[in-house]
Design a protein around this motif. Structure first.
Motif, PDB file in Angstrom:
ATOM      1  N   PHE A  33       0.828  -1.205   0.000  1.00 50.88           N
ATOM      2  CA  PHE A  33       0.000   0.000   0.000  1.00 50.88           C
ATOM      3  C   PHE A  33       0.863   1.255   0.000  1.00 50.88           C
ATOM      4  O   PHE A  33       1.771   1.406   0.824  1.00 50.88           O
ATOM      5  N   LEU A  34       0.563   2.165  -0.896  1.00 53.10           N
ATOM      6  CA  LEU A  34       1.295   3.418  -1.000  1.00 53.10           C
ATOM      7  C   LEU A  34       0.877   4.350   0.132  1.00 53.10           C
ATOM      8  O   LEU A  34      -0.319   4.623   0.320  1.00 53.10           O
ATOM      9  N   ILE A  35       1.861   4.865   0.904  1.00 58.26           N
ATOM     10  CA  ILE A  35       1.547   5.735   2.041  1.00 58.26           C
ATOM     11  C   ILE A  35       2.246   7.091   1.932  1.00 58.26           C
ATOM     12  O   ILE A  35       2.214   7.878   2.878  1.00 58.26           O
ATOM     13  N   ASP A  36       2.848   7.369   0.792  1.00 62.85           N
ATOM     14  CA  ASP A  36       3.555   8.630   0.581  1.00 62.85           C
ATOM     15  C   ASP A  36       2.645   9.626  -0.140  1.00 62.85           C
ATOM     16  O   ASP A  36       2.348   9.451  -1.322  1.00 62.85           O
ATOM     17  N   PRO A  37       2.178  10.682   0.530  1.00 58.63           N
ATOM     18  CA  PRO A  37       1.253  11.633  -0.099  1.00 58.63           C
ATOM     19  C   PRO A  37       1.869  12.370  -1.285  1.00 58.63           C
ATOM     20  O   PRO A  37       1.156  12.723  -2.227  1.00 58.63           O
ATOM     21  N   ASN A  38       3.170  12.595  -1.261  1.00 54.25           N
ATOM     22  CA  ASN A  38       3.813  13.273  -2.387  1.00 54.25           C
ATOM     23  C   ASN A  38       3.789  12.402  -3.635  1.00 54.25           C
ATOM     24  O   ASN A  38       3.564  12.891  -4.751  1.00 54.25           O
ATOM     25  N   ALA A  39       4.019  11.106  -3.465  1.00 53.84           N
ATOM     26  CA  ALA A  39       3.954  10.180  -4.592  1.00 53.84           C
ATOM     27  C   ALA A  39       2.543  10.123  -5.159  1.00 53.84           C
ATOM     28  O   ALA A  39       2.354  10.098  -6.388  1.00 53.84           O
ATOM     29  N   ILE A  40       1.559  10.115  -4.280  1.00 54.45           N
ATOM     30  CA  ILE A  40       0.159  10.100  -4.723  1.00 54.45           C
ATOM     31  C   ILE A  40      -0.152  11.344  -5.550  1.00 54.45           C
ATOM     32  O   ILE A  40      -0.795  11.272  -6.605  1.00 54.45           O
ATOM     33  N   LYS A  41       0.330  12.491  -5.104  1.00 57.50           N
ATOM     34  CA  LYS A  41       0.107  13.743  -5.818  1.00 57.50           C
ATOM     35  C   LYS A  41       0.724  13.708  -7.214  1.00 57.50           C
ATOM     36  O   LYS A  41       0.108  14.157  -8.194  1.00 57.50           O
ATOM     37  N   ILE A  42       1.931  13.169  -7.319  1.00 56.21           N
ATOM     38  CA  ILE A  42       2.608  13.082  -8.616  1.00 56.21           C
ATOM     39  C   ILE A  42       1.846  12.140  -9.553  1.00 56.21           C
ATOM     40  O   ILE A  42       1.673  12.423 -10.741  1.00 56.21           O
ATOM     41  N   ILE A  43       1.382  11.032  -9.015  1.00 58.18           N
ATOM     42  CA  ILE A  43       0.630  10.065  -9.823  1.00 58.18           C
ATOM     43  C   ILE A  43      -0.643  10.700 -10.377  1.00 58.18           C
ATOM     44  O   ILE A  43      -0.941  10.617 -11.569  1.00 58.18           O
TER      45      ILE A  43
END
Length: 301
Positions: A33-43
């Motif tokens: 599970f992805l837990i990095d908000p910055n990565a989510i924003k980039i995606i």
């Protein structure tokens, strides 16, 4: 429409939820599970304002607990989620009832969206990244773009390293390694780092026959590791060819090999070279010449 508050920003929150469901991340489905908000924003930024008006529907493979899914509300487009795990499928039905939820293997569902203009997101399990990526570009005839979270080595293969899959996929459009994501951005922590891989549709071949021709050339040329093109095209087994070609009524192994050599010659490709020494555009040009032969075999119009 605003994004819903996402309740799983901490590992402790994920653990608590899984305990309440008597569940756990399953290695067989590559659940991290992805837990990095910055990565989510980039995606989420992969689907930009320039591309959004051309999209009829957004698809997401492997939404899990909805780390990316909840942000899809911001686009105000119909969304379909493909989730194979019934625990997360049930959660997503409650959390995001606005979305269509297809429970099961995404590979089975993708062809149903062939005629819709779509954008695809996906945190792709490592063991099936190649199959899902290939299925997406082949089956989603109006795929405008995609943003995938994949194993770092796979992203490098697709975006920059000469390989059969890179030469093949680059004929559908451009692939860019957007950002590398450390293993610590996931729970549970995987053994390798990941990358955000961004795709934009820009096909270089005119029809289905061209892409099948390219698949033939890629499979044959890369059949023997570090072999020269002449050797691979001469010795690659017929079984390496796509099903529709090797099983065509008028297929002749000798004639088809001759056609493959002719397509390389017309493209001014030196068959004493290894495929890794060439560029994708070399194979794309050769596939254009070979496509007429493939079209006659598979009766493609």
């Amino acid at each position: 429409m605003s994004s819903k508050e996402y309740p799983f920003r901490k590992v402790s929150e994920i653990r608590k939820f899984l305990e309440s469901k008597a569940s756990a991340p399953l290695k067989k489905w590559g659940q991290n599970f992805l837990i990095d908000p910055n990565a989510i924003k980039i995606i989420l930024g992969g689907l930009n304002s320039d591309l959004l008006p051309s999209i009829d529907r957004i698809l997401e493979i492997g939404p899990g607990l909805g780390a990316i899914s909840h942000g899809l509300l911001l686009f105000e487009k119909p969304v379909t989620l493909f989730e194979i795990d019934p625990v997360y499928a049930n959660w997503l039905r409650e959390y995001l009832p606005e979305f269509e939820l297809r429970e099961g293997d995404a590979l089975q569902f993708l062809p149903e969206y062939a005629q819709e203009s779509v954008y695809l997101f996906g945190n792709l399990p490592y063991y099936i990244s190649s199959e899902l990526t290939l299925s997406a570009v082949r089956n989603l005839k109006k795929l405008k773009g995609a943003t995938f979270l994949v194993q770092k080595e796979f992203a490098k293969r697709i975006s920059s390293e000469p390989s059969s899959i890179q030469f093949y996929l680059s004929a559908f459009g451009t692939w860019k390694l957007k950002k590398n994501i450390k293993a610590g951005a996931f729970y549970p922590r995987p053994n390798v780092d990941s990358s955000i891989l961004e795709y934009r549709a820009a096909p270089v071949l005119e029809n289905e026959s061209g892409f099948i021709a390219l698949e033939c050339l890629c499979r044959m040329a890369f059949w023997g590791k570090r072999k020269k093109l002449a050797s691979s095209l001469r010795d690659a087994p017929v079984s390496s060819l796509p099903f529709e070609v090797q099983n065509a009524t008028d297929f002749s192994e000798e004639n088809f090999r001759m056609e493959c050599f002719a397509s390389l010659e017309k493209s001014k490709i030196n068959t004493d070279k290894r495929p890794e020494e060439l560029k994708p555009k070399n194979f794309h040009e050769a596939a254009g010449y070979l496509s007429s032969s493939v079209s006659k075999l598979i009766k493609d119009t």
